[in-house]
Design an enzyme around this catalytic site. Structure first.
Site, PDB file in Angstrom:
ATOM      1  N   GLY A  16       0.794  -1.225   0.000  1.00 15.16           N
ATOM      2  CA  GLY A  16       0.000   0.000   0.000  1.00 15.16           C
ATOM      3  C   GLY A  16       0.825   1.273   0.000  1.00 15.16           C
ATOM      4  O   GLY A  16       0.358   2.312   0.469  1.00 15.16           O
ATOM      5  N   ASN A  18       1.537   3.027  -2.593  1.00 16.22           N
ATOM      6  CA  ASN A  18       0.818   3.962  -3.470  1.00 16.22           C
ATOM      7  C   ASN A  18      -0.409   4.537  -2.765  1.00 16.22           C
ATOM      8  O   ASN A  18      -0.716   5.718  -2.911  1.00 16.22           O
ATOM      9  CB  ASN A  18       0.417   3.285  -4.780  1.00 16.22           C
ATOM     10  CG  ASN A  18       1.583   3.229  -5.755  1.00 16.22           C
ATOM     11  OD1 ASN A  18       1.909   4.225  -6.393  1.00 16.22           O
ATOM     12  ND2 ASN A  18       2.236   2.078  -5.830  1.00 16.22           N
ATOM     13  N   MET A  94      -4.070  -7.258  -7.110  1.00 15.68           N
ATOM     14  CA  MET A  94      -3.542  -8.291  -7.997  1.00 15.68           C
ATOM     15  C   MET A  94      -4.621  -9.163  -8.644  1.00 15.68           C
ATOM     16  O   MET A  94      -4.371 -10.314  -8.990  1.00 15.68           O
ATOM     17  CB  MET A  94      -2.532  -9.170  -7.236  1.00 15.68           C
ATOM     18  CG  MET A  94      -1.358  -8.399  -6.672  1.00 15.68           C
ATOM     19  SD  MET A  94      -0.483  -7.390  -7.896  1.00 15.68           S
ATOM     20  CE  MET A  94       0.577  -8.654  -8.629  1.00 15.68           C
ATOM     21  N   LEU A  97     -10.827  -6.848 -12.155  1.00 16.25           N
ATOM     22  CA  LEU A  97     -12.166  -6.491 -11.686  1.00 16.25           C
ATOM     23  C   LEU A  97     -13.178  -6.970 -12.719  1.00 16.25           C
ATOM     24  O   LEU A  97     -12.949  -6.849 -13.921  1.00 16.25           O
ATOM     25  CB  LEU A  97     -12.278  -4.980 -11.539  1.00 16.25           C
ATOM     26  CG  LEU A  97     -11.776  -4.391 -10.238  1.00 16.25           C
ATOM     27  CD1 LEU A  97     -11.923  -2.887 -10.267  1.00 16.25           C
ATOM     28  CD2 LEU A  97     -12.531  -4.979  -9.040  1.00 16.25           C
ATOM     29  N   ASN A 111      -5.735   2.110 -12.895  1.00 20.60           N
ATOM     30  CA  ASN A 111      -4.731   1.165 -12.418  1.00 20.60           C
ATOM     31  C   ASN A 111      -3.352   1.790 -12.626  1.00 20.60           C
ATOM     32  O   ASN A 111      -3.174   2.651 -13.482  1.00 20.60           O
ATOM     33  CB  ASN A 111      -4.835  -0.149 -13.206  1.00 20.60           C
ATOM     34  CG  ASN A 111      -3.865  -1.201 -12.705  1.00 20.60           C
ATOM     35  OD1 ASN A 111      -3.663  -1.352 -11.488  1.00 20.60           O
ATOM     36  ND2 ASN A 111      -3.228  -1.924 -13.611  1.00 20.60           N
ATOM     37  N   HIS A 113       0.675   0.619 -13.332  1.00 27.44           N
ATOM     38  CA  HIS A 113       1.484  -0.545 -13.704  1.00 27.44           C
ATOM     39  C   HIS A 113       2.956  -0.143 -13.762  1.00 27.44           C
ATOM     40  O   HIS A 113       3.295   0.881 -14.357  1.00 27.44           O
ATOM     41  CB  HIS A 113       1.027  -1.092 -15.061  1.00 27.44           C
ATOM     42  CG  HIS A 113       1.796  -2.317 -15.442  1.00 27.44           C
ATOM     43  ND1 HIS A 113       1.591  -3.536 -14.816  1.00 27.44           N
ATOM     44  CD2 HIS A 113       2.801  -2.509 -16.325  1.00 27.44           C
ATOM     45  CE1 HIS A 113       2.432  -4.419 -15.323  1.00 27.44           C
ATOM     46  NE2 HIS A 113       3.168  -3.834 -16.238  1.00 27.44           N
TER      47      HIS A 113
HETATM   48  C1  GRF Z   1       3.242  -1.092  -7.596  1.00 27.61           C
HETATM   49  O1  GRF Z   1       4.513  -1.271  -8.146  1.00 27.61           O
HETATM   50  C2  GRF Z   1       2.205  -0.992  -8.667  1.00 27.61           C
HETATM   51  O2  GRF Z   1       2.680  -0.413  -9.855  1.00 27.61           O
HETATM   52  C3  GRF Z   1       1.846  -2.435  -8.913  1.00 27.61           C
HETATM   53  O3  GRF Z   1       1.887  -3.037  -7.653  1.00 27.61           O
HETATM   54  C4  GRF Z   1       2.789  -2.325  -6.816  1.00 27.61           C
HETATM   55  C5  GRF Z   1       2.048  -1.984  -5.569  1.00 27.61           C
HETATM   56  O4  GRF Z   1       2.865  -1.456  -4.571  1.00 27.61           O
HETATM   57  N1  GRF Z   1       0.572  -2.527  -9.596  1.00 27.61           N
HETATM   58  P1  GRF Z   1       2.244  -0.834  -3.249  1.00 27.61           P
HETATM   59  O5  GRF Z   1       1.351  -1.897  -2.618  1.00 27.61           O
HETATM   60  O6  GRF Z   1       1.463   0.384  -3.618  1.00 27.61           O
HETATM   61  O7  GRF Z   1       3.410  -0.514  -2.381  1.00 27.61           O
END
Ligand code: GRF
Length: 204
Positions: A16, A18, A94, A97, A111, A113
């Site tokens: 988490g 992000n 992961m 949806l 999303n 990536h």
């Molecule tokens: C990130 O690298 C994002 O791009 C990918 O999963 C990772 C999630 O990281 N989809 P976090 O849980 O936000 O630390």
């Protein structure tokens, strides 16, 4: 252009970081959004704890308790609706949806990536790019659809792969960009500047 305060439902499966960047951007006034709820498919996801610490409703939706994927998605939809979410943010979630959620939030599911799509789609974007030997990779923020990592691209930023780069060093560089680019793309959305024409997303 006017700025609407978004109500975000953030979907996670892991750390988490992000999500944290979005909560920080919101608290610091860089993002006109409230994090209305955080949903995880993993009970142990650290992101749930980050949310609780910030006073944000954090919900684990147990896939094993739902006999079908459709029922699982309907449960997620129910939580999103209960918290009056208007924009769904996948941040390290992961799973795909289902149409139940996607059709309820047209062009309102995003999303992030960790690669320059359409290169290196899939669960290991950073590792795959490094092992392929690319000199430049990067971060993509895009609208989600029913195919993994496929929807219209909102923002991309390149990250150089330097001599002697390791997975850990590249991950650190990528996350730094992610934590800046995701709040930025969502702020464009909040400002009503994002216009979709076919596969092309215009930022007005
Ligand atoms: C990130 O690298 C994002 O791009 C990918 O999963 C990772 C999630 O990281 N989809 P976090 O849980 O936000 O630390």
């Amino acid at each position: 252009m006017g700025s609407d305060r978004l109500r975000l439902g953030v979907l996670i499966s892991g750390s988490g970081s992000n999500l944290q960047a979005l909560m920080d951007a919101s608290a610091e006034g860089r993002l006109s959004a409230e994090i209305a709820c955080v949903i995880s498919d993993k009970e142990a996801a650290y992101g749930l704890e980050r949310a609780r610490k910030a006073g944000v409703p954090a919900v684990w939706v147990d896939r094993a308790a739902c006999p079908t994927m459709r029922e699982y998605d309907l449960r997620i939809l129910e939580v999103l609706r209960r918290h009056e979410v208007d924009t769904v943010v996948m941040a390290g979630y992961m799973r795909l949806l289902g149409t139940e959620v996607l059709d309820s939030f047209p062009m309102r599911v995003l999303n992030i990536h960790p690669a320059l799509l359409p290169s290196f789609a899939g669960a290991n974007g950073i590792r795959d790019a490094l092992e392929h030997g690319v000199k430049v990779t990067g971060v993509t923020v895009h609208f989600a659809n029913e195919v993994f990592d496929e929807g219209p691209i909102i923002a991309q930023e390149a990250v150089r792969v330097d001599e002697g780069e390791t997975l850990a060093s590249l991950e650190a560089k990528m996350h730094e960009v992610e934590h800046r680019l995701y709040p930025q793309a969502l702020q464009w959305l909040a400002e009503g500047r994002v216009r979709v024409e076919g596969r092309t997303v215009h930022i007005d």
